[in-house]
Write a protein that holds these residues in place. Structure first.
Motif, mmCIF file in Angstrom:
data_model
loop_
_atom_site.group_PDB
_atom_site.id
_atom_site.type_symbol
_atom_site.label_atom_id
_atom_site.label_comp_id
_atom_site.label_asym_id
_atom_site.label_seq_id
_atom_site.Cartn_x
_atom_site.Cartn_y
_atom_site.Cartn_z
ATOM 1 N N SER A 1 9.135 -73.884 10.613
ATOM 2 C CA SER A 1 10.206 -73.824 11.616
ATOM 3 C C SER A 1 10.227 -75.058 12.507
ATOM 4 O O SER A 1 10.995 -75.106 13.477
ATOM 5 N N LEU A 2 9.406 -76.064 12.199
ATOM 6 C CA LEU A 2 9.344 -77.307 12.978
ATOM 7 C C LEU A 2 9.072 -77.018 14.452
ATOM 8 O O LEU A 2 9.660 -77.635 15.349
ATOM 9 N N PHE A 3 8.194 -76.058 14.717
ATOM 10 C CA PHE A 3 7.732 -75.652 16.042
ATOM 11 C C PHE A 3 8.811 -74.958 16.862
ATOM 12 O O PHE A 3 8.582 -74.623 18.032
ATOM 13 N N SER B 1 -0.867 -71.950 10.874
ATOM 14 C CA SER B 1 -0.129 -73.214 10.934
ATOM 15 C C SER B 1 1.158 -73.206 10.118
ATOM 16 O O SER B 1 2.023 -74.066 10.340
ATOM 17 N N LEU B 2 1.325 -72.271 9.175
ATOM 18 C CA LEU B 2 2.532 -72.260 8.336
ATOM 19 C C LEU B 2 3.820 -72.166 9.157
ATOM 20 O O LEU B 2 4.763 -72.933 8.917
ATOM 21 N N PRO B 3 3.922 -71.275 10.174
ATOM 22 C CA PRO B 3 5.164 -71.240 10.964
ATOM 23 C C PRO B 3 5.425 -72.537 11.725
ATOM 24 O O PRO B 3 6.589 -72.867 11.983
ATOM 25 N N ALA C 1 0.140 -80.747 15.146
ATOM 26 C CA ALA C 1 -0.676 -79.602 14.740
ATOM 27 C C ALA C 1 -2.166 -79.878 14.954
ATOM 28 O O ALA C 1 -2.908 -79.006 15.422
ATOM 29 N N LEU C 2 -2.617 -81.077 14.617
ATOM 30 C CA LEU C 2 -4.022 -81.433 14.859
ATOM 31 C C LEU C 2 -4.315 -81.456 16.352
ATOM 32 O O LEU C 2 -5.416 -81.054 16.798
#
Length: 951
Positions: free
Chosen positions: A410-412, A404-406, A440-441
């Protein structure tokens, strides 16, 4: 029921306790954050009002049905609160605070007058530059309303210069272009400068029909509700953003939602000035930017051309100069590249500024603390909202943060295709950081069944990567319902994110951030410390514990530097250096002597020399490595190295010689360093030995000769010590040492240039015809010239390092100072404690009395001496081998041969006051390591005679 009643009564109290542990923002800070206003805005006044607004191009303006019987225009009335700041009028409705939100820049107001249509109420009619009219009807006391109006009048006067810049600014807004072209029918206007998409096309394959339909919806909204700096935001505005912003409008909507439009208007020309003022300059941030330029969204064609690369370089470089604390950080190039597709350089610059400060605080910092903190918050949301999935992830040791960090950093942009990432950004700028958590969830929720089949991180990453690559495909390809088959995976993702996870609110995120902030910051500080400790230069005299303490005190002293946040300079200035050394060194700590201007000047002069000597980069600031290397030299146990380093502090030109001024400065430095001992605050080893010898003499005096001969000595019940006497003796010794130092330096100084024409020591027996009296006078004359050569201004003299060491070794006090006392005065293990563990003279006296081992040694020598005089060789052997026994358990008797730890434990209370750091054994060990024998007074005198003879 009584139980639940008690719980209800305690609930407010528990809430107050919880709030006390949660950092709170001021009213102005909350206000600025809610409406994305610049940092210099604050609430001047607020009042309750009813607001009605009509636009010159709206349908209500032409609708005859919306007029009363007198022909007056009818419009919706919104009740709420009106706020006044230095540059804005902000209105929010009282219904749900989102049905009517007006953020009006005061510069857009063209005229303000009292409303003639409402004679029964106090009201203002405000006309804007666009022709929009806003009717403000005040609710409350008239006096209170008039005060608000007076303040509004003052703010309007202050904003007159800004109003003059308004026409040029609104020409850069696409909404104004739409109005002028389609309503005013202007033919000489051109579209304002926008992003790279104008020339390199926008990401994806946008449907032309849908783009025109979206643009038409926004055009109608601008006609009804105003545009750019004078727009009204309501539920329709939010709905249009969720449906999707047309590509040509996206840049303006992003800067409007983010508040960067207000920054751009209030700072005209600042972006270009940053580029011009720092052109051709280099920095570490610029070097890092150059490495990442070609790795910024390489799939977009513009970033394979010089034009796209140059725009990206300009924005990132300007931001690094504006915010040097951040400079440039990982993934900033990705986000900035995404902004430049839809924005001009200046728009992207200010939008990036607000994004880093408001939307993603700490994401793009040196420590990336914001991203790490939000990863922990995201994990807590997964644990709370999807417990089954969370248990599976924990059971299979899958690192959720690695995946999930990227997404967050990078705001997806790097996770999903650009055409879908910008849709996420539309909602992100409108709703704030909670959008990232909701999306993300939703990704985990939609892919939950597949994730539960993953066994490791690799399978997890592969599942999510495949999902992002197929967002354009149908979410229900096998459904018999055509409408279901037309729903794409991306649409399903949006519905899941913003409906099922609408429970994720800003307040929840703030609460979770405050919950985990301390732990994350501590982990960051620990990691940074370990990293810097490994990179510290090699030292020879400092232990790991001392290095750790130096590091802690160094960064504690620099209050502006926050390790966990990565902000502030990590270098130490001279003012901070003064306080830093005062925490470690006895002679640098604040004292009463600081009130003396002469002493204060001496202290600052010496510490300035240390500072300049330690400053390796010669920029007027010290790094932690500079301080470590400097302290390592000061605490060296080697006598010669200590003297050499002290000499080098005053040898500014590094020629190995010191002239008269240098010697005088060195003498002042020695006076400063020896102040704590000169004033009697501390004692050195020589004073301690003298005290112990006097105690031993007193014990021997009070015992009879028979007791001495038999070896049975009674310890006196108490020993009195004249504290002032020893203070005076030590002070006199240090003053004498300082005087002798100057005298010997000038005595042994050598001329810089010798006049060969004058024979200074012509003692030949030529000219025997001269009488003896003349010869003797001539000898005395030349001897006087030699003795006073150092004082002759026409014949400058200097001392070298060898002479300096000779002078120091000729004095027992200064020799001891450089070998032991100076090193013992620097307490690197306790720098954070200002009080230190050094005891004053009185406490040291108590320790000497308590520590009977050394006193007993001296008593033994004296007893042996008495016994030797009484009986010669035979009695010496007997007295040496026999033990001295205690005859009465109640009386204080000591066995000198058996005066060990067992006996000292009986005096535990007294032993606790002893000075372990001043132990003779420690001194002897240190001297053995240096192979330097203690210099007794007699030896000192012999060496002095030898030096004078050799000279």
């Amino acid at each position: 029921m009584s139980f639940f009643s008690s719980i209800r009564q305690k609930a407010p109290f528990l809430e107050r306790i919880a709030e006390s542990f949660t950092p709170t923002m001021s009213r102005d800070e909350k206000f600025r954050l809610q409406y994305k206003l610049p940092d210099d805005e604050h609430i001047i006044d607020d009042t309750n009002t009813d607001i009605t607004f009509t636009t010159p191009y709206g349908t209500n303006h032409k609708d005859k049905r919306r007029k009363d019987e007198n022909g007056n225009q009818l419009a919706y009335v919104f009740s709420g609160k009106l706020f006044l700041t230095p540059h804005f009028l902000v209105f929010r409705d009282a219904f749900d605070q989102s049905s009517c939100v007006m953020i009006l820049n005061i510069s857009t107001i063209k005229r303000v007058e009292r409303s003639p249509s409402l004679s029964y109420a106090f009201a203002l009619l405000v006309t804007l530059y666009s022709g929009t009219q806003i009717l403000i009807q005040f609710i409350g006391l008239r006096n209170r309303s008039e005060q608000f109006c007076e303040k509004l009048k003052d703010m309007l006067k202050h904003n007159i210069p800004n109003a003059k810049r308004l026409p040029m600014f609104i020409e850069s807004c696409y909404s104004n272009f739409l109005i002028e072209k389609n309503i005013l029918r202007k033919t000489d206007i051109v579209a304002p400068k926008a992003g790279l998409g104008q020339h390199f096309k926008y990401p994806g394959q946008p449907d032309i029909t849908k783009e025109k339909a979206k643009l038409r919806l926004w055009f109608e909204y601008f006609k009804e509700n105003g545009e750019n700096l004078a727009i009204i935001q309501n539920h329709t505005f939010q709905k249009l953003v969720r449906i999707g912003v047309p590509s040509r409008m996206r840049g303006e909507i992003w800067e409007l939602c983010s508040g960067s439009m207000y920054l751009r208007f209030s700072h005209p020309g600042e972006y270009q000035k940053l580029l011009d003022d720092n052109r051709d300059k280099t920095s570490q941030a610029i070097d890092e930017i150059e490495k990442d330029l070609k790795r910024s969204l390489p799939e977009y064609s513009a970033y394979q051309t010089p034009e796209g690369i140059q725009r990206l370089r300009n924005v990132l470089t300007a931001y690094s100069w504006m915010n040097p604390d951040v400079g440039y950080c990982q993934a900033m190039n990705i986000v900035c590249a995404g902004l430049l597709i839809y924005m001009s350089e200046e728009q992207a610059f200010w939008c990036l500024s607000n994004l880093c400060d408001i939307y993603a605080p700490g994401y793009y910092s040196k420590t990336m603390y914001g991203t790490l903190l939000d990863q922990r918050v995201f994990e807590s949301f997964v644990e709370d909202k999807m417990p089954v999935l969370n248990d599976y992830i924990v059971e299979h040791d899958i690192q959720l943060s690695v995946i999930s960090l990227p997404w967050f950093l990078s705001l997806f942009y790097t996770s999903m295709p650009l055409e879908y990432a910008v849709r996420i950004m539309d909602i992100f700028f409108m709703n704030g950081p909670k959008t990232l958590f909701q999306v993300a969830l939703a990704v985990l929720k939609v892919n939950g069944d597949d994730i539960l089949q993953a066994d490791d991180d690799g399978m997890f990453i592969a599942i999510v990567k495949h999902y992002f690559q197929t967002l354009h495909e149908s979410a229900h390809p096998d459904s018999p319902d055509l409408k279901y088959r037309q729903i794409t995976k991306f649409q399903e993702l949006l519905v899941t994110a913003f409906k099922e996870f609408s429970v994720i609110t800003e307040d929840m995120i703030i609460h979770e951030r405050n919950k985990y902030k301390k732990t994350i910051f501590e982990n960051i500080e620990t990691f940074v410390k370990k990293t810097q400790m490994r990179r510290m230069p090699k030292t020879f005299n400092l232990s790991d514990k001392e290095l750790s303490n130096i590091y802690d005190v160094f960064y504690q002293s620099i209050e502006t530097h926050k390790i966990s946040l990565g902000t502030g300079s990590s270098n130490m200035t001279f003012d901070v250096f003064l306080q830093f050394m005062g925490k470690f060194c006895d002679w640098a700590k604040p004292s009463k002597n600081d009130d003396d201007p002469v002493f204060k000047k001496q202290k600052q002069t010496f510490l300035k020399k240390l500072f300049n000597n330690w400053d390796s980069s010669k920029v007027g600031e010290l790094t932690v490595n500079d301080v470590v290397l400097g302290l390592d030299k000061m605490v060296t146990p080697d006598l010669l190295e200590a003297m050499n380093y002290f000499f080098s502090l005053y040898d500014d030109d590094k020629d190995g010689q010191l002239q008269k001024d240098g010697v005088l400065q060195m003498s002042e430095g020695l006076l400063l360093l020896t102040t704590p001992w000169k004033t009697g605050k501390f004692v050195d080893l020589l004073t301690k030995k003298a005290i112990e010898d006097d105690i031993a003499d007193e014990i021997v005096k009070e015992t009879s000769i028979d007791q001495q001969a038999s070896g049975s000595i009674e310890l006196p019940s108490g020993v009195t010590i004249d504290e002032e006497k020893y203070k005076a003796q030590q002070s006199e010794r240090y003053l004498k040492a300082a005087s002798n130092f100057l005298q010997r330096c000038f005595e042994y100084a050598e001329p810089l240039q010798i006049d060969r024409q004058v024979d200074l020591l012509d003692l030949s027996d030529d000219n025997d015809d001269k009488p003896d009296e003349a010869k003797e006078a001539r000898k005395k004359k030349f001897a006087t010239i030699v003795a006073n050569a150092a004082l002759d201004p026409t014949r400058p003299t200097a001392i070298d390092l060898a002479t300096f060491r000779m002078v120091i070794l000729a004095d027992e006090t200064y020799e001891l100072f450089f070998s032991t006392t100076l090193r013992d005065s620097i307490h690197l293990e306790e720098g954070a404690n200002d009080s230190g563990n050094n005891q004053v003279l009185k406490s040291m006296f108590d320790g000497i009395i308590a520590d009977g081992r050394r006193v007993a040694e001296r008593v033994r020598r004296r007893v042996d001496s008495v016994a030797t005089n009484k009986s010669r060789a035979d009695s010496i052997e007997t007295n040496t081998n026999e033990s001295i026994h205690t005859t009465d358990t109640n009386s204080k008797m000591i066995d000198l041969d058996d005066f060990t730890t067992d006996h000292l434990e009986e005096h535990e209370e007294l032993l606790n006051n002893s000075w372990e750091d001043m132990d003779d054994s420690a001194e002897q060990n240190a001297r053995q390591e240096r192979k330097i024998e203690p210099m007794s007074p007699s030896a000192s005198e012999k060496q002095k005679d030898l030096i004078e003879f050799e000279a």
